[in-house]
Design an enzyme around this catalytic site. Structure first.
Site, mmCIF file in Angstrom:
data_model
loop_
_atom_site.group_PDB
_atom_site.id
_atom_site.type_symbol
_atom_site.label_atom_id
_atom_site.label_comp_id
_atom_site.label_asym_id
_atom_site.label_seq_id
_atom_site.Cartn_x
_atom_site.Cartn_y
_atom_site.Cartn_z
ATOM 1 C CG ASP A 177 74.477 3.126 7.208
ATOM 2 O OD1 ASP A 177 75.292 2.390 6.631
ATOM 3 O OD2 ASP A 177 73.417 3.523 6.690
ATOM 4 C CG ASN B 252 75.249 6.235 -4.611
ATOM 5 O OD1 ASN B 252 76.067 7.137 -4.805
ATOM 6 N ND2 ASN B 252 75.497 5.213 -3.814
ATOM 7 C CG ASP C 191 82.542 7.647 -5.293
ATOM 8 O OD1 ASP C 191 81.931 6.832 -4.584
ATOM 9 O OD2 ASP C 191 83.046 7.349 -6.396
ATOM 10 C CD GLU D 69 75.463 2.936 2.511
ATOM 11 O OE1 GLU D 69 74.323 2.469 2.616
ATOM 12 O OE2 GLU D 69 76.269 2.562 1.648
#
Length: 258
Positions: A132, A140, A149, A175
């Site tokens: 992760d 973000n 992205d 993620e």
């Protein structure tokens, strides 16, 4: 009768030319077929009897046109089969891959793990690595989802390049990623995870060709299945638990479940 047949073939040729406008090779072959029969009938009309040289010429043109049409039909059938097979393969790949990263998706990951159970029963261990990205929400929030992205795609490329061809690299969450390493011991799996962690953490904006707005890190958990006493879901859960232990211990590290 001959003139009637000639008129019919000419009419058929005109219909093909007007309606289809010879859009592909199939209609070209149809027009050629009609033209050959018209020519054949004219050749037959010039002969004195059926045993004349003209009769054999007519049969030759008729045979050539027929074989040509058969050849074109076979080519069309083969082309349609190839196009259909390509569409099926593309559709299948789209159904088992994540659209953003082109890694395998969650369902394919679990299906592949289940398919490896006979190998585990035969004494070939299978290692699961769940990982992760650390502080990805900040990426973000600070740089936007489009940049997020790009980060996901960059990490996916590192993961895909770090495993063998028969291993499985999948995106199982936003993620969150998972690797399925075939016939891999815990020590080797830990080594692979550590190599991936270092490869990701050592990149910056310049070395990643602007895919990373800032250096990022990843936390990884490893579990190795050596027998069938533990279910597939439990194996993934243990690797996931090891990953959360890595996050609790300070992130940017690899933890092996014990």
């Amino acid at each position: 009768i001959s003139w009637s047949l000639i008129c019919i073939w000419i009419l058929a040729l005109l219909i093909i030319l007007l309606i289809t406008q010879l859009r592909n090779i199939f209609w070209y072959s149809g027009a050629f077929f009609c033209s050959c029969y018209i020519f054949t009938l004219f050749v037959l009309m010039t002969g004195q009897d059926t045993a004349s040289y003209s009769w054999y010429q007519a049969r030759l043109f008729e045979t050539i046109s027929t074989l040509f049409l058969i050849f074109v039909l076979f080519c069309d059938v083969f082309t349609l089969y190839r196009q259909s097979n390509t569409k099926y393969l593309n559709s299948y790949q789209n159904s088992i891959r994540d659209p953003l990263t082109r890694l395998y998706n969650r369902s394919y990951f679990y299906d592949s793990f289940t398919a490896l159970l006979p190998a585990i029963a035969s004494g070939h261990p299978v290692s699961v690595i769940v990982s992760d990205l650390d502080h990805f929400k900040r990426i973000n929030d600070k740089y936007g989802h489009l940049q997020g992205d790009k980060v996901i795609q960059f990490v996916s490329k590192v993961l895909q390049d770090s495993v063998r061809q028969n291993d499985i690299a999948a995106r199982i969450g936003g993620e969150e990623f998972a690797l399925l390493l075939v016939n891999t011991s815990p020590e080797v799996a830990q080594s692979v995870a550590e190599r991936i962690r270092l490869a990701i953490s050592q990149h910056d904006t310049e070395s990643s060709l602007n895919q990373l707005p800032e250096p990022i890190t990843i936390s990884m958990g490893v579990f190795t299945a050596i027998d069938l006493s533990i279910s597939v879901e439990e194996c993934v859960r243990r690797a996931d638990e090891a990953m959360y232990r890595a996050k609790s211990a300070g992130r940017n590290r690899v933890v092996v479940w014990e």
